[in-house]
Design an enzyme around this catalytic site. Structure first.
Site, PDB file in Angstrom:
ATOM      1  N   ASP A  22       0.727  -1.315  -0.131  1.00 42.28           N
ATOM      2  CA  ASP A  22       0.528  -0.003   0.208  1.00 42.28           C
ATOM      3  C   ASP A  22       0.963   1.610   0.073  1.00 42.28           C
ATOM      4  O   ASP A  22       2.501   0.916   0.459  1.00 42.28           O
ATOM      5  CB  ASP A  22      -1.097  -0.046   1.345  1.00 42.28           C
ATOM      6  CG  ASP A  22      -1.937  -1.194   1.186  1.00 42.28           C
ATOM      7  OD1 ASP A  22      -2.101  -1.926   0.261  1.00 42.28           O
ATOM      8  OD2 ASP A  22      -2.142  -1.595   2.368  1.00 42.28           O
TER       9      ASP A  22
HETATM   10  N1  URA Z   1      -1.300  -5.804   3.793  1.00 40.74           N
HETATM   11  C1  URA Z   1      -1.826  -5.004   3.508  1.00 40.74           C
HETATM   12  O1  URA Z   1      -2.572  -4.404   4.303  1.00 40.74           O
HETATM   13  N2  URA Z   1      -1.072  -3.585   2.994  1.00 40.74           N
HETATM   14  C2  URA Z   1       0.452  -4.117   2.455  1.00 40.74           C
HETATM   15  O2  URA Z   1       1.064  -3.560   2.028  1.00 40.74           O
HETATM   16  C3  URA Z   1       0.579  -5.880   2.413  1.00 40.74           C
HETATM   17  C4  URA Z   1       0.321  -5.913   2.877  1.00 40.74           C
END
Ligand code: URA
Length: 258
Positions: free
Chosen positions: A110
């Site tokens: 993310d």
């Molecule tokens: N899980 C998440 O919630 N975000 C990420 O960036 C990676 C795994």
């Protein structure tokens, strides 16, 4: 010269290991600027053997590696995409000399997640480490707004049920079920840090770690990917920096399973 000895297309190999696009490579081939073992090769579908052939592109000897594998320490605010109209992407952080055509992140973090992103132009390798079937674990350190309790360790191991999200790609074209049950994951409480936990998953569903904690009423306030397979993020690599991986490090990625 019609060069057909090897198993790899010359135009693809040159584009993968230089900043030239396939179109540029074709122009150079037409002009006789690409030499294989000292002789100009002009046909676009020529094949080479990267373990033996000496390839010179516009006077420069090509480093004979078939693919590129980079470790990037992703900072917050950067998106895991190859292009974005508004925000910097992980590819923008790759220095010019390490850029190769086809380079892309193997899996997404993310925008606000930090840590280890693997960039490669080896599509088959990327697919293998991302496929839940290959069991390559990804390890995250999560900071939380509440203290997780021990019962969650078992719940994570059994498979947390998530409410589906429109971004979930179940890959089978079937209607979304009411709940999606995650594959077994490992949750480790961190000694001396009551609002932190280490999570090991082998899937990569949209916002997966955040949604797994949300299923227990816990918000992830910060998330950092520490390790992919058997390879930890290099502690000497500063945020925003990236470096090539050695063959031994690439092998370590696939060596640990879960
Ligand atoms: N899980 C998440 O919630 N975000 C990420 O960036 C990676 C795994």
């Amino acid at each position: 010269m019609a060069y057909q000895k090897g198993s790899v297309r010359l135009d693809k190999a040159v584009a993968a290991q230089t900043q030239f696009s396939r179109k540029d490579v074709h122009k150079m081939l037409s002009r006789g600027q690409i030499l294989v073992n000292g002789l100009p090769v002009r046909n676009f579908d020529a094949r080479v053997d990267l373990s033996q052939d000496e390839i010179v592109v516009d006077g420069q000897l090509l480093a004979l590696t078939q693919y590129s594998y980079l470790m990037l320490h992703k900072p917050r605010g950067v998106v895991c995409a190859t292009a974005d109209a508004a925000l910097p992407t992980v590819l923008d952080l790759v220095p010019e000399e390490l850029r190769r055509s086809g380079l892309a992140p193997a899996g997404r973090l993310d925008k606000d997640t930090t840590g280890f992103v693997l960039l490669t132009n080896d599509g088959a390798f990327s697919h293998r480490i991302l496929s839940p079937r290959s069991h390559v674990p990804k390890t995250y350190l999560a900071l939380l707004d509440k203290t997780p309790d021990h019962s969650m360790v078992e719940a994570f191991a059994a498979g947390v049920a998530l409410s589906p999200d429109k971004h979930d790609n179940l890959g089978n074209g079937e209607a979304c079920p009411k709940k999606i049950v995650c594959m077994p994951a490992r949750l480790e409480l961190v000694e001396g840090a009551p609002r932190a936990a280490r999570v090991v998953i082998r899937q990569g569903m949209y916002h997966q770690v955040k949604r797994m904690f949300a299923a227990f009423g816990i918000t992830v306030t910060s998330l950092h990917r520490e390790q992919i397979g058997g390879l930890p993020l290099d502690p000497s690599l500063p945020e925003g920096a990236c470096r090539p991986l050695s063959a031994e490090e690439v092998a370590r990625i696939g060596m640990e399973s879960f």
